[in-house]
Design a protein around this motif. Structure first.
Motif, PDB file in Angstrom:
ATOM      1  N   SER A 390       0.796  -1.234   0.000  1.00  0.00           N
ATOM      2  CA  SER A 390       0.000   0.000   0.000  1.00  0.00           C
ATOM      3  C   SER A 390       0.827   1.282   0.000  1.00  0.00           C
ATOM      4  CB  SER A 390      -0.944   0.028   1.217  1.00  0.00           C
ATOM      5  OG  SER A 390      -0.192  -0.093   2.418  1.00  0.00           O
ATOM      6  N   GLY A 391       2.140   1.165   0.289  1.00  0.00           N
ATOM      7  CA  GLY A 391       2.951   2.382   0.361  1.00  0.00           C
ATOM      8  C   GLY A 391       4.053   2.401  -0.683  1.00  0.00           C
ATOM      9  N   GLU A 392       4.264   3.551  -1.290  1.00  0.00           N
ATOM     10  CA  GLU A 392       5.287   3.685  -2.326  1.00  0.00           C
ATOM     11  C   GLU A 392       6.691   3.475  -1.767  1.00  0.00           C
ATOM     12  OE1 GLU A 392       4.976   7.290  -4.609  1.00  0.00           O
ATOM     13  OE2 GLU A 392       2.794   7.308  -4.411  1.00  0.00           O
ATOM     14  N   ASP A 393       6.868   3.729  -0.476  1.00  0.00           N
ATOM     15  CA  ASP A 393       8.197   3.602   0.111  1.00  0.00           C
ATOM     16  C   ASP A 393       8.400   2.251   0.816  1.00  0.00           C
ATOM     17  OD1 ASP A 393       6.372   4.008   2.094  1.00  0.00           O
ATOM     18  OD2 ASP A 393       7.550   5.507   3.189  1.00  0.00           O
ATOM     19  N   PHE A 394       7.520   1.293   0.535  1.00  0.00           N
ATOM     20  CA  PHE A 394       7.627  -0.022   1.171  1.00  0.00           C
ATOM     21  C   PHE A 394       8.955  -0.673   0.777  1.00  0.00           C
ATOM     22  CE2 PHE A 394       7.220  -4.606   1.247  1.00  0.00           C
ATOM     23  CZ  PHE A 394       6.685  -4.835   2.505  1.00  0.00           C
ATOM     24  N   ARG A 395       9.703  -1.076   1.778  1.00  0.00           N
ATOM     25  CA  ARG A 395      11.024  -1.659   1.541  1.00  0.00           C
ATOM     26  C   ARG A 395      11.038  -3.129   1.998  1.00  0.00           C
ATOM     27  NH1 ARG A 395      15.758   0.839   0.576  1.00  0.00           N
ATOM     28  NH2 ARG A 395      14.799   2.865   1.079  1.00  0.00           N
TER      29      ARG A 395
END
Length: 422
Positions: A390-395
């Motif tokens: 759900s998050g663009e910065d998911f790592r």
């Protein structure tokens, strides 16, 4: 037993016969027949199965079958279908390939049944002890050079780059096989691919000249795909029986991805399902081709036959799991590795910071840019191991790597990519 010919015709498995009426009459009782396969590679491939499974159909119909391995002819090379000389393999290499092929053939022919077991034969057994003088006097004297030159496999080569005496002699060796089996086992039928017609009929002539006897020939059409391409080939090369050369997952996918125009034809050729079962699948396929039930039945049966029912279930479960229809975490490393082998991929080094999902998807080439990857996340189409991101910065973290080695990225419903931790 005569129903066998009708069944083979319905399946599209008869190209030529010497005399169909006489063959039908002969098949009213059990006869002995053989099929020769040369060790030209470390494994047989799916193209070999076309005729091999015809031999199996004869065994199931009560006939006596002799699968022949060309330990001798494999050292010489068959000119059929070749525009240039084959590379001759060493005796040691051919011997190893003979052993591998012997084990593989046991998957398709029943050598254990007490009622009608198949019997494996190797033409090196009767060819190797023969001297050159014996070969020329006892076998060569029955052959007309004029007739040999007229064989398609020979005349085609003569029109191009020529042919060596070694390959020119191949049909004499194969004919001698038929004569030997006729004498030793009362073998009266040889089957093979349609490109073998000239070699097989040469054997019939030898039996007539040497023994005053008669026998039969039956050839099977060479299989092609609806798009005109060669059957049994993929972008990565031939589809092999050996699981080390073509993984069971890739093998399953080959059949599952058959063209809609080919799937019923392939079922007729390769499946042991009855006519009624195949016609029912054809009806289902025509009514709802998108369900791909005929494709799945084809892939299940062939993978079960070549590998095992358990492996077929495992690779089908892997295929479903990759697309969110099963638990991807339950896949073992070998199956997961095979399933991901053909996917776009990128690698990350152990001990270094793992990039974001966006960075990794862009690195695999599934999307053109990181901005495109970000857009997929915003639109709700981003998945890691079938879990939505759900998050663009998911790592990613090490715990995300299945079997400690692989992570599966998915864009939408169908586009997959792999990340490997090295």
């Amino acid at each position: 037993m005569t129903d066998l010919i009708d069944d083979l015709k319905w399946r599209g498995l008869i190209s030529q016969t010497t005399d169909e009426k006489e063959l039908r009459e002969a098949l009213k009782k059990p006869i002995t027949l053989y099929l020769g396969t040369d060790p030209t590679a470390p494994s047989i491939h799916v193209g070999n199965l076309v005729v091999l499974l015809v031999l199996r159909r004869f065994q199931l119909a009560g006939h006596h079958t002799l699968p022949l391995i060309g330990g001798a002819t494999g050292l010489v090379g068959d000119p059929s279908g070749k525009n240039e000389e084959r590379t001759l393999n060493t005796t040691d290499v051919v011997e190893q390939w003979v052993k591998r092929m012997t084990a593989q053939l046991s998957k398709f022919m029943d050598f254990e049944t007490k009622v009608n077991p198949a019997k494996m034969v190797n033409n090196l057994d009767w060819t190797a002890p023969m001297s050159a003088i014996e070969f020329l006097r006892d076998i060569g004297k029955h052959f007309s050079i004029n007739q040999m030159l007229n064989k398609d496999s020979v005349s085609t080569r003569l029109e191009k780059d020529g042919i060596s005496y070694t390959e020119f002699s191949y049909q004499v060796l194969q004919s001698m096989d038929f004569l030997e089996l006729y004498r030793s086992y009362n073998c009266t039928l040889q089957i093979g691919g349609s490109d073998q017609w000239g070699n097989i009929t040469a054997g019939l002539d030898l039996i007539r000249r040497a023994e005053g006897g008669s026998a039969h020939a039956l050839t099977v059409p060479l299989l092609t795909k609806a798009d005109g391409s060669k059957f049994g080939k993929t972008a990565g090369g031939a589809v092999w029986i050996d699981p080390e050369m073509t993984s069971p997952y890739a093998f399953f996918q080959y059949w599952l991805n058959s063209d809609d125009k080919d799937v019923i034809k392939f079922l007729k050729v390769f499946s042991f399902k009855s006519r009624e079962e195949i016609e029912a699948l054809e009806k289902t396929h025509n009514e709802n081709p998108g369900a791909r039930e005929a494709h799945r039945e084809l892939a299940r049966e062939l993978t079960s036959l070549v590998h095992s029912p358990e492996i077929a279930q495992r690779v089908e479960a892997a295929a479903r799991a990759l697309f969110g229809q099963g638990d991807i975490t339950e896949l073992d490393e070998a199956t997961l590795s095979a399933a991901l082998a053909e996917l776009p991929r990128t690698q990350v080094k152990s001990g270094e910071e793992i990039p974001t999902w966006v960075d990794l998807l862009a690195a695999t080439g599934v999307v053109d840019s990181k901005s495109a990857a970000r857009r997929i996340v915003k639109e709700g189409g981003a998945y890691l191991n079938n879990e939505k991101i759900s998050g663009e910065d998911f790592r990613l973290e090490k715990s995300h790597f299945l079997c400690g080695k692989y992570a599966v990225l998915r864009k939408g419903k169908r586009d997959l990519a792999a990340v490997e931790l090295i």
